[in-house]
Scaffold this motif. Structure first.
Motif, PDB file in Angstrom:
ATOM      1  N   TYR A  42     -18.398 -10.955 -21.360  1.00  0.00           N
ATOM      2  CA  TYR A  42     -19.805 -11.220 -21.037  1.00  0.00           C
ATOM      3  C   TYR A  42     -20.247 -10.437 -19.801  1.00  0.00           C
ATOM      4  O   TYR A  42     -20.868 -10.974 -18.887  1.00  0.00           O
ATOM      5  CB  TYR A  42     -20.062 -12.725 -20.842  1.00  0.00           C
ATOM      6  CG  TYR A  42     -19.986 -13.512 -22.125  1.00  0.00           C
ATOM      7  CD1 TYR A  42     -20.963 -13.380 -23.106  1.00  0.00           C
ATOM      8  CD2 TYR A  42     -18.918 -14.360 -22.360  1.00  0.00           C
ATOM      9  CE1 TYR A  42     -20.880 -14.084 -24.291  1.00  0.00           C
ATOM     10  CE2 TYR A  42     -18.834 -15.075 -23.557  1.00  0.00           C
ATOM     11  CZ  TYR A  42     -19.824 -14.934 -24.512  1.00  0.00           C
ATOM     12  OH  TYR A  42     -19.729 -15.638 -25.689  1.00  0.00           O
ATOM     13  N   GLY A  43     -19.860  -9.158 -19.778  1.00  0.00           N
ATOM     14  CA  GLY A  43     -20.293  -8.272 -18.707  1.00  0.00           C
ATOM     15  C   GLY A  43     -19.536  -8.404 -17.400  1.00  0.00           C
ATOM     16  O   GLY A  43     -19.852  -7.742 -16.432  1.00  0.00           O
ATOM     17  N   THR A  44     -18.511  -9.264 -17.370  1.00  0.00           N
ATOM     18  CA  THR A  44     -17.753  -9.467 -16.136  1.00  0.00           C
ATOM     19  C   THR A  44     -16.282  -9.114 -16.373  1.00  0.00           C
ATOM     20  O   THR A  44     -15.698  -9.603 -17.333  1.00  0.00           O
ATOM     21  CB  THR A  44     -17.842 -10.947 -15.702  1.00  0.00           C
ATOM     22  OG1 THR A  44     -19.202 -11.335 -15.651  1.00  0.00           O
ATOM     23  CG2 THR A  44     -17.199 -11.153 -14.346  1.00  0.00           C
ATOM     24  N   PRO A  45     -15.691  -8.289 -15.517  1.00  0.00           N
ATOM     25  CA  PRO A  45     -14.255  -8.032 -15.663  1.00  0.00           C
ATOM     26  C   PRO A  45     -13.468  -9.321 -15.378  1.00  0.00           C
ATOM     27  O   PRO A  45     -13.604  -9.908 -14.307  1.00  0.00           O
ATOM     28  CB  PRO A  45     -13.949  -6.969 -14.607  1.00  0.00           C
ATOM     29  CG  PRO A  45     -15.257  -6.521 -14.072  1.00  0.00           C
ATOM     30  CD  PRO A  45     -16.283  -7.530 -14.436  1.00  0.00           C
ATOM     31  N   THR A  46     -12.696  -9.751 -16.348  1.00  0.00           N
ATOM     32  CA  THR A  46     -11.959 -11.006 -16.256  1.00  0.00           C
ATOM     33  C   THR A  46     -10.499 -10.742 -16.587  1.00  0.00           C
ATOM     34  O   THR A  46     -10.200  -9.954 -17.481  1.00  0.00           O
ATOM     35  CB  THR A  46     -12.545 -12.027 -17.268  1.00  0.00           C
ATOM     36  OG1 THR A  46     -13.963 -12.063 -17.125  1.00  0.00           O
ATOM     37  CG2 THR A  46     -11.993 -13.408 -17.056  1.00  0.00           C
ATOM     38  N   ASN A  73     -11.644  -9.303 -30.467  1.00  0.00           N
ATOM     39  CA  ASN A  73     -11.791  -7.848 -30.547  1.00  0.00           C
ATOM     40  C   ASN A  73     -11.887  -7.190 -29.176  1.00  0.00           C
ATOM     41  O   ASN A  73     -11.315  -6.120 -28.962  1.00  0.00           O
ATOM     42  CB  ASN A  73     -13.012  -7.480 -31.402  1.00  0.00           C
ATOM     43  CG  ASN A  73     -12.776  -7.788 -32.873  1.00  0.00           C
ATOM     44  OD1 ASN A  73     -11.641  -7.751 -33.341  1.00  0.00           O
ATOM     45  ND2 ASN A  73     -13.836  -8.123 -33.591  1.00  0.00           N
ATOM     46  N   ILE A  74     -12.610  -7.813 -28.228  1.00  0.00           N
ATOM     47  CA  ILE A  74     -12.711  -7.187 -26.899  1.00  0.00           C
ATOM     48  C   ILE A  74     -11.380  -7.275 -26.150  1.00  0.00           C
ATOM     49  O   ILE A  74     -11.048  -6.396 -25.364  1.00  0.00           O
ATOM     50  CB  ILE A  74     -13.873  -7.781 -26.053  1.00  0.00           C
ATOM     51  CG1 ILE A  74     -13.708  -9.283 -25.836  1.00  0.00           C
ATOM     52  CG2 ILE A  74     -15.210  -7.441 -26.640  1.00  0.00           C
ATOM     53  CD1 ILE A  74     -14.661  -9.865 -24.805  1.00  0.00           C
ATOM     54  N   ILE A  75     -10.610  -8.326 -26.410  1.00  0.00           N
ATOM     55  CA  ILE A  75      -9.280  -8.439 -25.801  1.00  0.00           C
ATOM     56  C   ILE A  75      -8.375  -7.343 -26.354  1.00  0.00           C
ATOM     57  O   ILE A  75      -7.668  -6.666 -25.607  1.00  0.00           O
ATOM     58  CB  ILE A  75      -8.680  -9.839 -26.040  1.00  0.00           C
ATOM     59  CG1 ILE A  75      -9.457 -10.889 -25.233  1.00  0.00           C
ATOM     60  CG2 ILE A  75      -7.203  -9.867 -25.691  1.00  0.00           C
ATOM     61  CD1 ILE A  75      -9.108 -12.320 -25.568  1.00  0.00           C
ATOM     62  N   GLU A  76      -8.425  -7.155 -27.664  1.00  0.00           N
ATOM     63  CA  GLU A  76      -7.614  -6.116 -28.307  1.00  0.00           C
ATOM     64  C   GLU A  76      -7.981  -4.736 -27.751  1.00  0.00           C
ATOM     65  O   GLU A  76      -7.109  -3.916 -27.435  1.00  0.00           O
ATOM     66  CB  GLU A  76      -7.842  -6.163 -29.818  1.00  0.00           C
ATOM     67  CG  GLU A  76      -6.968  -5.200 -30.592  1.00  0.00           C
ATOM     68  CD  GLU A  76      -7.179  -5.296 -32.089  1.00  0.00           C
ATOM     69  OE1 GLU A  76      -6.293  -4.823 -32.814  1.00  0.00           O
ATOM     70  OE2 GLU A  76      -8.217  -5.831 -32.534  1.00  0.00           O
ATOM     71  N   LYS A  77      -9.282  -4.488 -27.586  1.00  0.00           N
ATOM     72  CA  LYS A  77      -9.752  -3.207 -27.049  1.00  0.00           C
ATOM     73  C   LYS A  77      -9.263  -3.013 -25.606  1.00  0.00           C
ATOM     74  O   LYS A  77      -8.806  -1.930 -25.234  1.00  0.00           O
ATOM     75  CB  LYS A  77     -11.280  -3.160 -27.110  1.00  0.00           C
ATOM     76  CG  LYS A  77     -11.863  -1.853 -26.643  1.00  0.00           C
ATOM     77  CD  LYS A  77     -13.372  -1.862 -26.735  1.00  0.00           C
ATOM     78  CE  LYS A  77     -13.955  -0.575 -26.179  1.00  0.00           C
ATOM     79  NZ  LYS A  77     -15.410  -0.662 -26.066  1.00  0.00           N
ATOM     80  N   ALA A  78      -9.351  -4.063 -24.795  1.00  0.00           N
ATOM     81  CA  ALA A  78      -8.928  -3.973 -23.392  1.00  0.00           C
ATOM     82  C   ALA A  78      -7.433  -3.665 -23.295  1.00  0.00           C
ATOM     83  O   ALA A  78      -7.010  -2.867 -22.450  1.00  0.00           O
ATOM     84  CB  ALA A  78      -9.245  -5.266 -22.660  1.00  0.00           C
TER      85      ALA A  78
END
Length: 182
Positions: A42-46, A73-78
């Motif tokens: 959600y737009g914040t580096p976590t 999906n965003i976790i996989e990308k990161a």
């Protein structure tokens, strides 16, 4: 800088070096490999740890279960964009990271990386010592402490420096052993 402050800062440096060592792969699954992974949530580096449950069901697999399934999906990308160097397997509910066995060349690279982290830790400890000695000498110059007290404090500081440097050397030896053990 007082001796107690120098002691505390040196101890923190040893702990930071240990954390750096934990991010180096040893051929066995370890959740701390993912400590540095940041997810744009959600737009914040976590940190990945705060978004997921990370477990190691066996010695060659890391299992990542997100608390929020929509973030899969965003976790996989990161993870794929990070410097972990592992391929993700996403089955729709969890992400699996298979830890391949290390080649001898890769082991040598990781030993060099561990040595680099150890040297950075030793340099940081020496910098702390230098700052503390400068502070002690300033106190001596301004006649806050005597020359004998100054020498005593500098001797204590050197012993403290040696002790913390030995801790880092010990941690390095353990990490090298972990990396080179097949």
């Amino acid at each position: 800088m007082k001796l107690a402050e120098a002691q505390e800062t040196m101890q923190k440096t040893v702990e930071a070096t240990q954390r750096a060592f934990n991010t180096i792969r040893t051929g066995r699954a370890n959740a701390s490999l993912l400590d540095k992974v940041q997810v744009e949530y959600y737009g914040t580096p976590t940190s990945l740890k705060s978004l997921t449950n990370i477990s190691t069901p066996d010695s060659s697999t890391i299992l990542i279960q997100p608390y929020d399934k929509s973030s899969l999906n965003i976790i996989e990308k990161a993870i794929s964009l990070s410097d972990v160097g592992l391929t993700t397997n996403n089955d729709g509910t969890v992400i699996r990271l298979n830890i391949p066995p290390l080649t001898s060349d890769r082991r040598k690279e990781f030993v060099k990386l561990a040595a680099k982290y150890a040297e950075e830790g030793r340099v940081a400890i020496r910098n702390i010592r230098r700052e503390a000695i400068d502070a002690i000498r300033k106190q001596e110059k301004s006649a806050e402490i005597s020359e004998d007290e100054s020498r005593d404090q500098q001797d204590k500081l050197q012993k403290m420096t040696n002790k913390h440097t030995e801790k880092i050397d010990h941690l390095l030896a353990e990490k090298e052993k972990d990396i080179t053990t097949v």
